[in-house]
Scaffold this motif. Structure first.
Motif, PDB file in Angstrom:
ATOM      1  N   GLU A  12     -41.078  28.467  36.948  1.00  0.00           N
ATOM      2  CA  GLU A  12     -42.128  28.390  35.950  1.00  0.00           C
ATOM      3  C   GLU A  12     -41.887  27.435  34.830  1.00  0.00           C
ATOM      4  N   CYS A  13     -40.861  27.229  34.202  1.00  0.00           N
ATOM      5  CA  CYS A  13     -40.579  26.241  33.252  1.00  0.00           C
ATOM      6  C   CYS A  13     -40.951  24.770  33.564  1.00  0.00           C
ATOM      7  N   THR A  14     -40.883  24.583  35.185  1.00  0.00           N
ATOM      8  CA  THR A  14     -41.327  23.110  35.473  1.00  0.00           C
ATOM      9  C   THR A  14     -42.896  23.067  35.570  1.00  0.00           C
ATOM     10  N   ALA A  15     -43.734  23.932  35.482  1.00  0.00           N
ATOM     11  CA  ALA A  15     -45.228  23.902  35.589  1.00  0.00           C
ATOM     12  C   ALA A  15     -45.583  22.996  34.459  1.00  0.00           C
ATOM     13  N   ASP A  16     -45.106  23.094  33.280  1.00  0.00           N
ATOM     14  CA  ASP A  16     -45.549  22.296  32.211  1.00  0.00           C
ATOM     15  C   ASP A  16     -45.040  20.805  31.873  1.00  0.00           C
ATOM     16  N   LEU A  17     -44.038  20.548  33.127  1.00  0.00           N
ATOM     17  CA  LEU A  17     -43.317  18.928  32.766  1.00  0.00           C
ATOM     18  C   LEU A  17     -44.176  18.160  33.505  1.00  0.00           C
ATOM     19  N   SER A 101     -32.343  18.818  32.332  1.00  0.00           N
ATOM     20  CA  SER A 101     -32.178  18.091  33.470  1.00  0.00           C
ATOM     21  C   SER A 101     -33.167  17.114  33.666  1.00  0.00           C
ATOM     22  N   TYR A 102     -34.478  17.583  33.578  1.00  0.00           N
ATOM     23  CA  TYR A 102     -35.578  16.890  33.574  1.00  0.00           C
ATOM     24  C   TYR A 102     -35.459  15.557  32.645  1.00  0.00           C
ATOM     25  N   ARG A 103     -35.150  15.648  31.362  1.00  0.00           N
ATOM     26  CA  ARG A 103     -35.035  14.423  30.633  1.00  0.00           C
ATOM     27  C   ARG A 103     -34.112  13.619  31.095  1.00  0.00           C
TER      28      ARG A 103
END
Length: 125
Positions: A12-17, A101-103
């Motif tokens: 769910e956290c990745t949905a806004d990335l 991790s995304y950053r």
């Protein structure tokens, strides 16, 4: 948080990335930005896990502080961590680790391909 809740929260956290894509393979979910993986989800024998990129110094500290964080499963043990469901990992930590991790991965992309500034981005702000 158990392993299924862990994976649900991370997903769910990745949905806004910005620029994040999900690629599904048999037994694996790969989350990518700019074609580079920043998170993987799978089931290790008997329990769901999330595998994330981490700064090597942070990764070592996280492994020392949390029994549910271990070196990256099937990944470079210095740069990746495996997070399991359990008593030492909460929802906020999971979200923080996913964004970190995304950053890290965005920061490794050519500037023209970066969907956000990796030094200032935090979608929760």
């Amino acid at each position: 948080m158990d392993g299924q809740e862990l994976q649900k929260t991370a997903g769910e956290c990745t949905a806004d990335l910005p620029g994040a894509d999900l690629e599904q393979r048999p037994d694996w979910d790969l989350y990518k930005v700019g074609g580079k993986v920043f998170m993987l989800m799978t089931d290790m024998p008997g329990h769901p896990v999330v595998i994330l990129k981490a700064d090597p110094d942070d990764a070592a500290t996280l492994r020392e502080q949390h029994t549910d964080i271990t070196p990256g499963y099937h990944m470079n043990k210095k740069h990746w961590i495996t997070v399991e469901g359990g008593g030492t990992v909460g929802e906020e930590l999971v979200k923080e680790l996913v964004i970190d991790s995304y950053r890290l991965v965005v920061g490794g992309l050519p500037k023209a391909q970066q969907p956000v500034d990796p030094h200032t981005y935090d979608h929760r702000a």
